[in-house]
Scaffold this active site. Structure first.
Site, PDB file in Angstrom:
ATOM      1  N   HIS A 239       0.850  -1.162   0.282  1.00 49.76           N
ATOM      2  CA  HIS A 239       0.453   0.528   0.052  1.00 49.76           C
ATOM      3  C   HIS A 239       0.846   1.395  -0.013  1.00 49.76           C
ATOM      4  O   HIS A 239       0.157   2.285  -0.283  1.00 49.76           O
ATOM      5  CB  HIS A 239      -1.261   0.460   1.321  1.00 49.76           C
ATOM      6  CG  HIS A 239      -0.326   0.468   2.146  1.00 49.76           C
ATOM      7  ND1 HIS A 239       0.605  -0.819   3.797  1.00 49.76           N
ATOM      8  CD2 HIS A 239      -0.406   1.518   3.326  1.00 49.76           C
ATOM      9  CE1 HIS A 239       0.938   0.178   3.904  1.00 49.76           C
ATOM     10  NE2 HIS A 239       0.506   1.580   4.631  1.00 49.76           N
TER      11      HIS A 239
HETATM   12  N1  UDP Z   1      -3.219  -4.181   8.883  1.00 48.68           N
HETATM   13  C1  UDP Z   1      -4.457  -4.311   9.214  1.00 48.68           C
HETATM   14  N2  UDP Z   1      -5.237  -5.408   8.600  1.00 48.68           N
HETATM   15  C2  UDP Z   1      -5.286  -5.343   7.312  1.00 48.68           C
HETATM   16  C3  UDP Z   1      -3.807  -5.137   7.047  1.00 48.68           C
HETATM   17  C4  UDP Z   1      -3.170  -4.595   7.670  1.00 48.68           C
HETATM   18  O1  UDP Z   1      -4.996  -5.369  10.148  1.00 48.68           O
HETATM   19  O2  UDP Z   1      -5.699  -5.799   6.317  1.00 48.68           O
HETATM   20  C5  UDP Z   1      -2.735  -4.117  10.741  1.00 48.68           C
HETATM   21  C6  UDP Z   1      -0.809  -4.981  10.343  1.00 48.68           C
HETATM   22  O3  UDP Z   1      -1.222  -6.104  11.073  1.00 48.68           O
HETATM   23  C7  UDP Z   1      -0.468  -3.861  10.636  1.00 48.68           C
HETATM   24  C8  UDP Z   1      -1.488  -2.052  10.852  1.00 48.68           C
HETATM   25  O4  UDP Z   1      -2.267  -2.832  10.065  1.00 48.68           O
HETATM   26  O5  UDP Z   1      -0.844  -4.080  12.746  1.00 48.68           O
HETATM   27  C9  UDP Z   1      -0.548  -1.935   9.561  1.00 48.68           C
HETATM   28  O6  UDP Z   1      -0.658  -0.784   9.159  1.00 48.68           O
HETATM   29  P1  UDP Z   1      -0.168  -0.577   7.902  1.00 48.68           P
HETATM   30  O7  UDP Z   1       0.600  -1.246   7.288  1.00 48.68           O
HETATM   31  O8  UDP Z   1      -1.656   0.210   6.562  1.00 48.68           O
HETATM   32  O9  UDP Z   1       1.146   1.084   8.023  1.00 48.68           O
HETATM   33  P2  UDP Z   1       1.723   0.903   7.883  1.00 48.68           P
HETATM   34  O10 UDP Z   1       2.320   0.404   9.488  1.00 48.68           O
HETATM   35  O11 UDP Z   1       3.053   0.405   7.191  1.00 48.68           O
HETATM   36  O12 UDP Z   1       1.919   2.546   9.032  1.00 48.68           O
END
Ligand code: UDP
Length: 351
Positions: free
Chosen positions: A202
């Site tokens: 994403h």
């Molecule tokens: N996550 C979730 N469902 C999904 C995809 C991700 O619960 O379908 C959780 C994942 O386990 C993590 C968090 O969302 O705890 C990460 O979010 P994301 O990847 O959107 O953001 P980033 O960490 O890159 O800022």
């Protein structure tokens, strides 16, 4: 004592869920939750409030779907109104989104003490909107809760010991969450093969660059020929796949809640992702991880050979999947062992 917590995006709900549960144990602390609206649909927002039993937001600002300037600007204006009304002792922000930066600026301009959870992370890539948000938020924070030794070192190198703030190494609140929710895991769909790879994509650097997105999709299609690749697809990525009619052979499902994510993490063979949070969660659930980026904020995982940076080059991604031997000794304590939320609350109670 009153704390206003600013949230807006999925990773923040997950981090705050753990800290808010700890705050709720102390009647002497009142937490007011402001949801900016950055992520708002049922499976990107509501489900986390329900599953993690986060109190319903006291304010929902409904700001989303705009460019960085309009989004951050409108959030700043609305958060300022809330802070003037609520007069908190502290404002708490998490991570590195536009909601983080808007909350930080609103607080500091009103001379309210700002706490940044997940401070000190750097990818050293100023093309990432998240990197700009982190650097600016750290610089105006009164208290910086760092999740890792690397984060502490980054702040030292940037001269934070000379600034009027406190830097504390408390560990990672996401590890607290992983430990707490481990036994509450829920299988997301009935038909999942015994051996599967969990993948997510994403990050703007991948979705906004069609060549990178195509490289990743080609690699996931190829890996799927060997081992099922299961992708809870982010709405932004799904929209681009539809717009450009990109051919995907791997299994796509709607974004899942955190309890389902924990199930997938517990049961998968490997994680392939450009997410910040998932790189650590792979480690917490003792799974190797390939990161679809050229840089990371979690260098200790690369140095420990738990994680490999593979960018968006399909040949490298597939080759690493097939040939790379990852470290499978997960006994290292890199993220504080699940005590971070408690340490954060202890700080509030003693200041
Ligand atoms: N996550 C979730 N469902 C999904 C995809 C991700 O619960 O379908 C959780 C994942 O386990 C993590 C968090 O969302 O705890 C990460 O979010 P994301 O990847 O959107 O953001 P980033 O960490 O890159 O800022």
């Amino acid at each position: 004592m009153k704390i206003v917590t600013i949230l807006g995006a999925r990773p923040q709900f997950i981090k705050a869920g753990t800290v808010s549960r700890e705050i709720a144990k102390y009647p002497e602390i009142t937490e007011v939750i402001v949801h900016t609206g950055q992520h708002y649909d049922a499976n990107m927002s509501d489900i986390f409030f329900e599953q993690m039993q986060i109190a319903k937001p006291d304010y929902f600002l409904g700001i989303n779907g705009k460019g960085h300037g309009a989004m951050t600007g409108q959030m700043l204006e609305k958060i300022e109104e809330v802070l003037i009304k609520e007069k908190p002792d502290w404002v708490m922000v998490y991570g590195d989104t536009n909601s983080t930066l808007a909350g930080a600026l609103a607080a500091v301009k009103l001379h309210i003490k700002l706490v940044h959870v997940e401070a000190g992370l750097r990818s050293f890539n100023m093309q990432m909107p998240e990197e700009i948000n982190r650097i600016l938020t750290d610089r105006v924070s009164s208290v910086l809760f760092a999740p890792s030794k690397t984060a502490i070192e980054n702040l030292e190198k940037e001269g934070f010991s000379h600034f009027n703030c406190e830097v504390l190494h408390v560990g990672d609140v996401m590890q607290d969450g992983a430990i707490f929710y481990k036994n509450l895991a829920q299988k997301p769909i009935a038909n999942i093969t015994d051996t599967f790879v969990l993948a997510t994509v994403h990050r703007a650097e991948n979705t906004d660059d069609l060549n990178r997105l195509k490289g990743i999709i080609t690699a996931l299609n190829e890996i799927h020929q060997k081992t099922e690749v299961l992708v809870p697809i982010h709405p932004r990525t799904k929209a681009l796949i539809d717009t450009y009619k990109l051919h995907c052979e791997f299994t796509m499902i709607e974004p899942v809640g955190y309890l389902e994510m924990v199930w997938l993490l517990k049961n998968c063979h490997m994680v392939i992702s450009d997410s910040g949070g998932l790189q650590k969660e792979a480690f917490f659930f003792e799974k190797p991880c390939m990161t679809l980026r050229d840089d990371t904020e979690w260098w200790e995982l690369i140095e420990g050979n738990y994680n490999k940076l593979v960018g968006a080059d399909s040949a490298l991604i597939v080759d690493t999947f097939v040939n790379h031997q990852f470290n499978d000794d997960y006994s290292l304590d890199l993220f504080g062992g699940g005590m971070a939320s408690q340490k954060i609350i202890e700080y509030f109670l003693t200041h």
